[in-house]
Design a protein around this motif. Sequence first.
Motif, PDB file in Angstrom:
ATOM      1  N   ILE A 125      36.416  23.307   0.750  1.00  0.00           N
ATOM      2  CA  ILE A 125      36.453  22.622   2.048  1.00  0.00           C
ATOM      3  C   ILE A 125      37.608  23.165   2.892  1.00  0.00           C
ATOM      4  N   ASN A 126      38.749  23.415   2.263  1.00  0.00           N
ATOM      5  CA  ASN A 126      39.889  23.984   3.002  1.00  0.00           C
ATOM      6  C   ASN A 126      39.529  25.325   3.626  1.00  0.00           C
ATOM      7  N   GLN A 127      38.853  26.177   2.869  1.00  0.00           N
ATOM      8  CA  GLN A 127      38.472  27.500   3.381  1.00  0.00           C
ATOM      9  C   GLN A 127      37.425  27.391   4.488  1.00  0.00           C
ATOM     10  N   ILE A 128      36.476  26.476   4.321  1.00  0.00           N
ATOM     11  CA  ILE A 128      35.450  26.286   5.350  1.00  0.00           C
ATOM     12  C   ILE A 128      36.093  25.818   6.647  1.00  0.00           C
ATOM     13  N   ALA A 129      37.034  24.873   6.540  1.00  0.00           N
ATOM     14  CA  ALA A 129      37.719  24.355   7.731  1.00  0.00           C
ATOM     15  C   ALA A 129      38.459  25.473   8.460  1.00  0.00           C
ATOM     16  N   GLU A 133      37.593  26.999  12.261  1.00  0.00           N
ATOM     17  CA  GLU A 133      38.623  27.013  13.304  1.00  0.00           C
ATOM     18  C   GLU A 133      38.818  28.430  13.840  1.00  0.00           C
ATOM     19  N   GLU A 134      38.803  29.419  12.953  1.00  0.00           N
ATOM     20  CA  GLU A 134      38.946  30.809  13.384  1.00  0.00           C
ATOM     21  C   GLU A 134      37.812  31.221  14.316  1.00  0.00           C
ATOM     22  N   LYS A 135      36.635  30.676  14.102  1.00  0.00           N
ATOM     23  CA  LYS A 135      35.480  30.987  14.944  1.00  0.00           C
ATOM     24  C   LYS A 135      35.389  30.061  16.150  1.00  0.00           C
ATOM     25  N   GLN A 136      36.426  29.237  16.326  1.00  0.00           N
ATOM     26  CA  GLN A 136      36.534  28.318  17.463  1.00  0.00           C
ATOM     27  C   GLN A 136      35.343  27.356  17.526  1.00  0.00           C
ATOM     28  N   LEU A 137      34.923  26.918  16.350  1.00  0.00           N
ATOM     29  CA  LEU A 137      33.819  25.972  16.261  1.00  0.00           C
ATOM     30  C   LEU A 137      34.276  24.571  15.872  1.00  0.00           C
ATOM     31  N   ALA A 138      35.479  24.469  15.332  1.00  0.00           N
ATOM     32  CA  ALA A 138      35.955  23.164  14.875  1.00  0.00           C
ATOM     33  C   ALA A 138      37.469  23.164  14.770  1.00  0.00           C
ATOM     34  N   ASP A 139      38.004  21.960  14.815  1.00  0.00           N
ATOM     35  CA  ASP A 139      39.422  21.758  14.524  1.00  0.00           C
ATOM     36  C   ASP A 139      39.545  21.523  13.026  1.00  0.00           C
ATOM     37  N   ALA A 140      40.299  22.365  12.332  1.00  0.00           N
ATOM     38  CA  ALA A 140      40.387  22.311  10.870  1.00  0.00           C
ATOM     39  C   ALA A 140      40.867  20.952  10.375  1.00  0.00           C
ATOM     40  N   VAL A 141      41.848  20.365  11.051  1.00  0.00           N
ATOM     41  CA  VAL A 141      42.394  19.073  10.623  1.00  0.00           C
ATOM     42  C   VAL A 141      41.333  17.982  10.729  1.00  0.00           C
ATOM     43  N   LYS A 142      40.611  17.949  11.844  1.00  0.00           N
ATOM     44  CA  LYS A 142      39.555  16.946  12.037  1.00  0.00           C
ATOM     45  C   LYS A 142      38.450  17.119  10.991  1.00  0.00           C
ATOM     46  N   PHE A 143      38.083  18.370  10.752  1.00  0.00           N
ATOM     47  CA  PHE A 143      37.020  18.660   9.786  1.00  0.00           C
ATOM     48  C   PHE A 143      37.400  18.148   8.400  1.00  0.00           C
ATOM     49  N   LYS A 144      38.642  18.400   7.992  1.00  0.00           N
ATOM     50  CA  LYS A 144      39.087  17.974   6.659  1.00  0.00           C
ATOM     51  C   LYS A 144      39.246  16.459   6.570  1.00  0.00           C
ATOM     52  N   GLU A 145      39.639  15.838   7.653  1.00  0.00           N
ATOM     53  CA  GLU A 145      39.745  14.378   7.662  1.00  0.00           C
ATOM     54  C   GLU A 145      38.378  13.746   7.411  1.00  0.00           C
ATOM     55  N   GLY A 180      29.641  23.516  21.386  1.00  0.00           N
ATOM     56  CA  GLY A 180      29.994  22.134  21.640  1.00  0.00           C
ATOM     57  C   GLY A 180      29.661  21.189  20.503  1.00  0.00           C
ATOM     58  N   ILE A 181      29.147  21.718  19.408  1.00  0.00           N
ATOM     59  CA  ILE A 181      28.846  20.880  18.249  1.00  0.00           C
ATOM     60  C   ILE A 181      30.135  20.267  17.715  1.00  0.00           C
ATOM     61  N   THR A 182      30.079  19.032  17.229  1.00  0.00           N
ATOM     62  CA  THR A 182      31.281  18.344  16.758  1.00  0.00           C
ATOM     63  C   THR A 182      31.549  18.651  15.280  1.00  0.00           C
ATOM     64  N   GLU A 183      32.760  18.324  14.850  1.00  0.00           N
ATOM     65  CA  GLU A 183      33.137  18.527  13.452  1.00  0.00           C
ATOM     66  C   GLU A 183      32.237  17.716  12.521  1.00  0.00           C
ATOM     67  N   GLU A 184      31.943  16.489  12.913  1.00  0.00           N
ATOM     68  CA  GLU A 184      31.087  15.654  12.061  1.00  0.00           C
ATOM     69  C   GLU A 184      29.671  16.210  11.974  1.00  0.00           C
ATOM     70  N   GLN A 185      29.147  16.704  13.087  1.00  0.00           N
ATOM     71  CA  GLN A 185      27.810  17.298  13.089  1.00  0.00           C
ATOM     72  C   GLN A 185      27.763  18.537  12.197  1.00  0.00           C
ATOM     73  N   LEU A 186      28.812  19.332  12.248  1.00  0.00           N
ATOM     74  CA  LEU A 186      28.881  20.528  11.406  1.00  0.00           C
ATOM     75  C   LEU A 186      28.869  20.155   9.925  1.00  0.00           C
ATOM     76  N   LEU A 187      29.711  19.203   9.566  1.00  0.00           N
ATOM     77  CA  LEU A 187      29.827  18.812   8.161  1.00  0.00           C
ATOM     78  C   LEU A 187      28.531  18.170   7.665  1.00  0.00           C
ATOM     79  N   ARG A 188      27.963  17.284   8.465  1.00  0.00           N
ATOM     80  CA  ARG A 188      26.712  16.643   8.065  1.00  0.00           C
ATOM     81  C   ARG A 188      25.590  17.670   7.922  1.00  0.00           C
ATOM     82  N   MET A 189      25.565  18.653   8.798  1.00  0.00           N
ATOM     83  CA  MET A 189      24.556  19.695   8.730  1.00  0.00           C
ATOM     84  C   MET A 189      24.610  20.429   7.387  1.00  0.00           C
TER      85      MET A 189
END
Length: 339
Positions: A125-129, A133-145, A180-189
């Motif tokens: 999960i840390n590596q995915i986050a 973030e590197e691809k500017q698709l998500a905030d790593a901290v929000k994703f991990k939370e 514009g996809i959100t961190e939660e949408q990414l993780l749920r996907m």
Amino acid sequence: MLKKIKKLRWILVGLAILISISGFLLGTVAYDLAQPVSTIIANPIIVTVKPGMSARDIGDMLYAKGLIKNVFLFRVVARIEGMENSLQAAEYAFTPNMSVQRMVKMLATGEISYRQFTIPEGYTINQIATLLEEKQLADAVKFKELAKDLAPYEYIQHRPELAFRVEGFAFPDTYKVKQGITEEQLLRMMVYQFNEQFTQAMRDKAAQMGLSIYEVIILASLVEKEAQVEADRPIIAGVFLKRLKMHMPLQSCATIQYILGYPKPELTIEDTQLPSPYNTYLHMGLPPGPIANPGIAAIQAVLNPTQTDYLYFVADSSGRHHFSKTYTEHLAAISRVSN
């Protein structure tokens, strides 16, 4: 007088021929300029059209990125199609094998791009986050939370030792998402994708083996991190299952690396004594949760393990494992791969 008429006639014929040739050449040039830059299918090039950009501005940008052959012709096509003033600001994905007409229509209809990214097998999960973030698709901290507590399926367990409840269930795959996809949408996907990929037949097989889905994924994560060669996966799975049956500690180096938080090439005796519920040198049975997000091949290896008498394995410099039945053979194998 007759000579003058004949001369004029030949001049007119010559002009007609010249006009025909010029028209043909101009038509050929225009046709060539309207063709795609390349016939080879390539990776999409992301183009961001900002509000207020003119057809010329957009044409200049497309030309600079090697997507069109001629800016003037791009503007002509936009005008002919009646779209010169309706090109919409957005992010688009174009490829060099697209025609000018296709690009103009995409710009006019706002056919926005999809961002594509790949989660490699065995990422945590840390590596995915970090990747997102590197691809500017998500905030790593929000994703991990979100990953700490998200559990849309009952087989995703809650244990106090877990850093992330969904560790192991964010399926490694290639995804296409809208900007514009959100961190939660990414993780749920990713978690929904796991649920789709872990078929009913696989669930039935796990039940026949006396394993829960959670236990299969823990084992698969160990196999994923240990095996570097495809042929080794089912054998390593067989060794782990045999050790569990014999009530032997798994002694997986991958679990120590998970505790450390980075892949250490050579572990020390001190490393294997680290106090953690994930330390399979100190604790019997499975660790409390997966140590990575395994791919389908590692999962299949656990569900279809090699029936083996091996109890030990060690990897050589190429990543291929050498298997042994006894500890004496294992020590000899370690000696061989170390030299």
